[in-house]
Write a protein that holds these residues in place. Structure first.
Motif, PDB file in Angstrom:
ATOM      1  N   VAL A 148       0.842  -1.199   0.000  1.00 51.66           N
ATOM      2  CA  VAL A 148       0.000   0.000   0.000  1.00 51.66           C
ATOM      3  C   VAL A 148       0.877   1.248   0.000  1.00 51.66           C
ATOM      4  O   VAL A 148       0.608   2.228  -0.720  1.00 51.66           O
ATOM      5  CB  VAL A 148      -0.953   0.000   1.209  1.00 51.66           C
ATOM      6  CG1 VAL A 148      -1.620   1.379   1.363  1.00 51.66           C
ATOM      7  CG2 VAL A 148      -2.024  -1.064   1.048  1.00 51.66           C
ATOM      8  N   ASP A 149       1.940   1.221   0.792  1.00 47.68           N
ATOM      9  CA  ASP A 149       2.844   2.373   0.842  1.00 47.68           C
ATOM     10  C   ASP A 149       3.531   2.614  -0.497  1.00 47.68           C
ATOM     11  O   ASP A 149       3.727   3.765  -0.911  1.00 47.68           O
ATOM     12  CB  ASP A 149       3.894   2.166   1.936  1.00 47.68           C
ATOM     13  CG  ASP A 149       3.334   2.361   3.341  1.00 47.68           C
ATOM     14  OD1 ASP A 149       2.222   2.915   3.458  1.00 47.68           O
ATOM     15  OD2 ASP A 149       3.996   1.951   4.308  1.00 47.68           O
ATOM     16  N   TRP A 150       3.899   1.524  -1.210  1.00 43.93           N
ATOM     17  CA  TRP A 150       4.495   1.706  -2.537  1.00 43.93           C
ATOM     18  C   TRP A 150       3.502   2.375  -3.480  1.00 43.93           C
ATOM     19  O   TRP A 150       3.863   3.263  -4.258  1.00 43.93           O
ATOM     20  CB  TRP A 150       4.936   0.365  -3.118  1.00 43.93           C
ATOM     21  CG  TRP A 150       6.152  -0.242  -2.499  1.00 43.93           C
ATOM     22  CD1 TRP A 150       6.261  -1.473  -1.922  1.00 43.93           C
ATOM     23  CD2 TRP A 150       7.448   0.351  -2.378  1.00 43.93           C
ATOM     24  NE1 TRP A 150       7.535  -1.672  -1.443  1.00 43.93           N
ATOM     25  CE2 TRP A 150       8.291  -0.569  -1.720  1.00 43.93           C
ATOM     26  CE3 TRP A 150       7.984   1.585  -2.774  1.00 43.93           C
ATOM     27  CZ2 TRP A 150       9.622  -0.306  -1.443  1.00 43.93           C
ATOM     28  CZ3 TRP A 150       9.326   1.851  -2.499  1.00 43.93           C
ATOM     29  CH2 TRP A 150      10.125   0.920  -1.843  1.00 43.93           C
ATOM     30  N   LEU A 151       2.251   1.967  -3.406  1.00 40.10           N
ATOM     31  CA  LEU A 151       1.238   2.553  -4.279  1.00 40.10           C
ATOM     32  C   LEU A 151       1.034   4.032  -3.955  1.00 40.10           C
ATOM     33  O   LEU A 151       0.857   4.860  -4.855  1.00 40.10           O
ATOM     34  CB  LEU A 151      -0.081   1.792  -4.135  1.00 40.10           C
ATOM     35  CG  LEU A 151      -1.164   2.115  -5.179  1.00 40.10           C
ATOM     36  CD1 LEU A 151      -0.640   1.879  -6.586  1.00 40.10           C
ATOM     37  CD2 LEU A 151      -2.410   1.289  -4.939  1.00 40.10           C
ATOM     38  N   LYS A 152       1.066   4.380  -2.679  1.00 40.77           N
ATOM     39  CA  LYS A 152       0.954   5.786  -2.283  1.00 40.77           C
ATOM     40  C   LYS A 152       2.113   6.608  -2.846  1.00 40.77           C
ATOM     41  O   LYS A 152       1.975   7.806  -3.085  1.00 40.77           O
ATOM     42  CB  LYS A 152       0.923   5.912  -0.760  1.00 40.77           C
ATOM     43  CG  LYS A 152      -0.357   5.424  -0.105  1.00 40.77           C
ATOM     44  CD  LYS A 152      -0.253   5.593   1.400  1.00 40.77           C
ATOM     45  CE  LYS A 152      -1.489   5.117   2.117  1.00 40.77           C
ATOM     46  NZ  LYS A 152      -1.352   5.216   3.597  1.00 40.77           N
ATOM     47  N   LEU A 188       1.279  -6.699  -5.808  1.00 37.01           N
ATOM     48  CA  LEU A 188       0.065  -7.406  -5.387  1.00 37.01           C
ATOM     49  C   LEU A 188      -1.169  -6.645  -5.886  1.00 37.01           C
ATOM     50  O   LEU A 188      -1.434  -5.515  -5.468  1.00 37.01           O
ATOM     51  CB  LEU A 188       0.016  -7.531  -3.856  1.00 37.01           C
ATOM     52  CG  LEU A 188       1.181  -8.253  -3.178  1.00 37.01           C
ATOM     53  CD1 LEU A 188       0.920  -8.347  -1.675  1.00 37.01           C
ATOM     54  CD2 LEU A 188       1.387  -9.632  -3.778  1.00 37.01           C
ATOM     55  N   LYS A 189      -1.913  -7.257  -6.771  1.00 36.88           N
ATOM     56  CA  LYS A 189      -3.088  -6.598  -7.352  1.00 36.88           C
ATOM     57  C   LYS A 189      -4.185  -6.366  -6.327  1.00 36.88           C
ATOM     58  O   LYS A 189      -5.028  -5.475  -6.493  1.00 36.88           O
ATOM     59  CB  LYS A 189      -3.625  -7.457  -8.502  1.00 36.88           C
ATOM     60  CG  LYS A 189      -2.656  -7.599  -9.665  1.00 36.88           C
ATOM     61  CD  LYS A 189      -3.220  -8.509 -10.747  1.00 36.88           C
ATOM     62  CE  LYS A 189      -2.231  -8.688 -11.884  1.00 36.88           C
ATOM     63  NZ  LYS A 189      -2.740  -9.606 -12.933  1.00 36.88           N
ATOM     64  N   THR A 190      -4.213  -7.159  -5.266  1.00 41.70           N
ATOM     65  CA  THR A 190      -5.253  -7.027  -4.241  1.00 41.70           C
ATOM     66  C   THR A 190      -5.184  -5.685  -3.528  1.00 41.70           C
ATOM     67  O   THR A 190      -6.158  -5.275  -2.891  1.00 41.70           O
ATOM     68  CB  THR A 190      -5.136  -8.160  -3.212  1.00 41.70           C
ATOM     69  OG1 THR A 190      -3.779  -8.236  -2.754  1.00 41.70           O
ATOM     70  CG2 THR A 190      -5.506  -9.495  -3.836  1.00 41.70           C
ATOM     71  N   VAL A 191      -4.058  -4.996  -3.641  1.00 37.65           N
ATOM     72  CA  VAL A 191      -3.913  -3.692  -2.989  1.00 37.65           C
ATOM     73  C   VAL A 191      -4.952  -2.699  -3.510  1.00 37.65           C
ATOM     74  O   VAL A 191      -5.401  -1.818  -2.783  1.00 37.65           O
ATOM     75  CB  VAL A 191      -2.479  -3.153  -3.201  1.00 37.65           C
ATOM     76  CG1 VAL A 191      -2.359  -1.711  -2.732  1.00 37.65           C
ATOM     77  CG2 VAL A 191      -1.478  -4.026  -2.462  1.00 37.65           C
ATOM     78  N   ASP A 221      -7.947  -3.092  -3.942  1.00 34.25           N
ATOM     79  CA  ASP A 221      -9.225  -3.250  -3.257  1.00 34.25           C
ATOM     80  C   ASP A 221      -9.216  -2.620  -1.870  1.00 34.25           C
ATOM     81  O   ASP A 221     -10.255  -2.564  -1.207  1.00 34.25           O
ATOM     82  CB  ASP A 221      -9.570  -4.745  -3.121  1.00 34.25           C
ATOM     83  CG  ASP A 221      -9.759  -5.409  -4.475  1.00 34.25           C
ATOM     84  OD1 ASP A 221     -10.233  -4.728  -5.397  1.00 34.25           O
ATOM     85  OD2 ASP A 221      -9.422  -6.606  -4.606  1.00 34.25           O
ATOM     86  N   ASP A 222      -8.064  -2.150  -1.440  1.00 35.38           N
ATOM     87  CA  ASP A 222      -7.947  -1.534  -0.116  1.00 35.38           C
ATOM     88  C   ASP A 222      -8.718  -0.209  -0.085  1.00 35.38           C
ATOM     89  O   ASP A 222      -8.607   0.617  -1.004  1.00 35.38           O
ATOM     90  CB  ASP A 222      -6.465  -1.297   0.201  1.00 35.38           C
ATOM     91  CG  ASP A 222      -6.240  -0.743   1.592  1.00 35.38           C
ATOM     92  OD1 ASP A 222      -6.169  -1.542   2.533  1.00 35.38           O
ATOM     93  OD2 ASP A 222      -6.160   0.494   1.719  1.00 35.38           O
ATOM     94  N   GLN A 223      -9.493  -0.011   0.958  1.00 38.80           N
ATOM     95  CA  GLN A 223     -10.338   1.184   1.050  1.00 38.80           C
ATOM     96  C   GLN A 223      -9.502   2.461   1.080  1.00 38.80           C
ATOM     97  O   GLN A 223      -9.883   3.490   0.509  1.00 38.80           O
ATOM     98  CB  GLN A 223     -11.220   1.100   2.291  1.00 38.80           C
ATOM     99  CG  GLN A 223     -12.311   0.046   2.206  1.00 38.80           C
ATOM    100  CD  GLN A 223     -13.212   0.241   0.992  1.00 38.80           C
ATOM    101  OE1 GLN A 223     -13.686   1.349   0.716  1.00 38.80           O
ATOM    102  NE2 GLN A 223     -13.453  -0.843   0.261  1.00 38.80           N
ATOM    103  N   GLU A 224      -8.363   2.428   1.742  1.00 37.74           N
ATOM    104  CA  GLU A 224      -7.498   3.607   1.798  1.00 37.74           C
ATOM    105  C   GLU A 224      -6.978   3.947   0.413  1.00 37.74           C
ATOM    106  O   GLU A 224      -6.913   5.129   0.030  1.00 37.74           O
ATOM    107  CB  GLU A 224      -6.336   3.334   2.751  1.00 37.74           C
ATOM    108  CG  GLU A 224      -5.430   4.538   2.970  1.00 37.74           C
ATOM    109  CD  GLU A 224      -4.299   4.245   3.940  1.00 37.74           C
ATOM    110  OE1 GLU A 224      -3.587   5.195   4.299  1.00 37.74           O
ATOM    111  OE2 GLU A 224      -4.123   3.067   4.324  1.00 37.74           O
ATOM    112  N   VAL A 225      -6.639   2.924  -0.353  1.00 40.40           N
ATOM    113  CA  VAL A 225      -6.152   3.134  -1.710  1.00 40.40           C
ATOM    114  C   VAL A 225      -7.265   3.691  -2.596  1.00 40.40           C
ATOM    115  O   VAL A 225      -7.047   4.597  -3.403  1.00 40.40           O
ATOM    116  CB  VAL A 225      -5.604   1.823  -2.294  1.00 40.40           C
ATOM    117  CG1 VAL A 225      -5.327   1.955  -3.783  1.00 40.40           C
ATOM    118  CG2 VAL A 225      -4.333   1.416  -1.552  1.00 40.40           C
TER     119      VAL A 225
END
Length: 439
Positions: free
Chosen positions: A353-357, A364-367, A369-373
């Protein structure tokens, strides 16, 4: 008799002290690779001192990725069950392979090494990295939504590294200049040429042979694929001197002919192009999604948009080129298990999640689906990148790929600014490569 007893007692005392002293020195001088006894007599793990070589610098906050790396390392050092301690040594990406291979030749190197997937075979040939198949094959099935399969990561039936990100290369443009995305590369050449001024170039591909010709290759590869060609055939023979290769190189020349870019591109690499795009002196360019954080730091950010890289056919993007930064176990790691234990820290949900931010496509594609993302302002853009990247696949280029890249960008220089023929220059580069590799 009393004298003999006294001598024996003295000898016993000396040996006893020597034995105690030996144990004391042994504990004091031992490295952090074993265990010591607690006051209760149970073993307490000390862990290993590990070194990570990577292009990021956790001591700098200039790049958001640096901050993510620092958090991962700090959290690991504080909380890992093995009691390992990781120290980061930062090496600039343009010098990374040379320094790593030079160290390996001297019989040294890190415990954990970061490798760009395009360069993995170069590291294998240079002896900087060791197989970690047994660890990876056990770990990969535990990663829900991992972009890569174990088989897709194998070279000669061995896994050498695990990508912790998935990047692709996209078209970046100013929507105040380009009211709509051109539908094809030919349309881009004309429109970018019309928008160029004395102070700003419409569309630029870097033709510097520094930094391994990265800017040129990041466009040439998808262009040649869009034209129906490829760099190599299944046997590893260079085949970029095909009609598709000629079409791709002629197109780059057309950008100068249409005045979309000028001779200054000879001195421009990826970093210089990003800086110029941020400053507004380049109006559009191709660049990797991992450059997003740097690009978004521009004062012109609200006018900057990205889209899949354009292709030769109308409304058909160039096939996605997918690559990624990855982690492997250094050839000279004294504790491969401990090294892999740290590698796993890059794949926790929190880390991904932090990398995506940090504007980095996660592994990981499931990231997504994370509400914060989902609440991120650029969530739709991230999804577009992910969808585009999902249509590509990771490719491991030959060990001498960086050497070939320089040859190809020099061929482009000869064609664009030296008046040479595209087919002839590509033939020369292909013949050089195939002869060098007995193809």
């Amino acid at each position: 008799m009393k004298r003999l007893v006294s001598v024996i007692l003295v000898l016993v005392l000396v040996f006893s002290l020597a034995a105690c002293g030996g144990n004391s020195n042994g504990n004091a001088e031992s490295s952090k690779t074993g265990s010591e006894q607690s006051s209760s007599g149970s073993a307490v793990a000390e862990g290993s001192d590990l070194t990570l070589w990577i292009f990021l610098n956790p001591e700098s906050q200039e790049d958001p990725r640096n901050v993510v790396l620092k958090n991962i390392v700090d959290n690991y050092n504080k909380n890992n069950a093995m009691k390992n301690t990781v120290k980061v040594e930062s090496i600039h990406y343009s010098k990374f392979e040379a320094q790593a291979i030079q160290a390996a030749a001297a019989g040294t190197g890190p415990d954990i090494i970061n490798v760009y997937t395009d360069m993995l075979k170069q590291h294998i040939a240079g002896g900087t990295i060791q197989p970690m198949t047994k660890y990876a094959e056990e770990f990969i099935p535990t990663l829900e939504g991992y972009t890569y399969s174990a088989d897709s990561l194998k070279i000669n039936n061995e896994i050498y590294s695990l990508p912790w990100e998935s990047r692709t290369f996209v078209f970046w443009y100013r929507n105040d200049i380009f009211k709509e995305v051109p539908t094809s590369l030919s349309g881009l050449s004309k429109l970018a040429g019309a928008q160029s001024t004395a102070l700003a170039q419409g569309f630029v591909i870097g033709l510097s042979d520094g930094s391994k010709g990265a800017s040129f290759m990041e466009s040439f590869v998808p262009f040649i694929r869009s034209a129906g060609g490829t760099l190599f055939d299944d046997s590893g023979k260079a085949v970029f001197n095909s009609d598709a290769g000629v079409q791709a190189l002629d197109y780059v020349k057309s950008l100068v002919d249409s005045k979309a870019m000028d001779k200054s591109t000879l001195s421009l690499g990826v970093d210089e192009i990003i800086d110029a795009f941020k400053a507004g002196t380049i109006l559009s360019c191709n660049a990797g999604t991992q450059r997003a954080a740097a690009i978004r730091a521009s004062e012109l950010n609200d006018k900057i948009v990205s889209a899949p890289m354009l292709g030769f056919k109308d409304n058909e993007p160039s096939p996605a080129v997918v690559a990624g930064q990855s982690l492997g176990i250094g050839k000279f790691s004294k504790n491969p298990e401990a090294s892999f234990d740290f590698i796993k820290a890059f794949f926790t949900k929190e880390s991904q999640v932090d990398w995506l931010k940090a504007k980095v496509l996660p592994a990981l594609k499931t990231v997504y689906d994370d509400q914060e993302v989902k609440g991120m302002a650029n969530y739709d853009e991230l999804l577009t990148w992910n969808e585009y990247a999902s249509k590509g696949k990771v490719e491991f280029y030959p060990a001498d790929y960086s050497e070939l890249s320089v040859k190809l960008v020099q061929a482009a220089q000869n064609v664009i600014f030296g008046g040479k023929d595209s087919k002839t220059e590509l033939d020369n580069a292909a013949n050089w490569y195939n002869s060098k590799n007995n193809k």
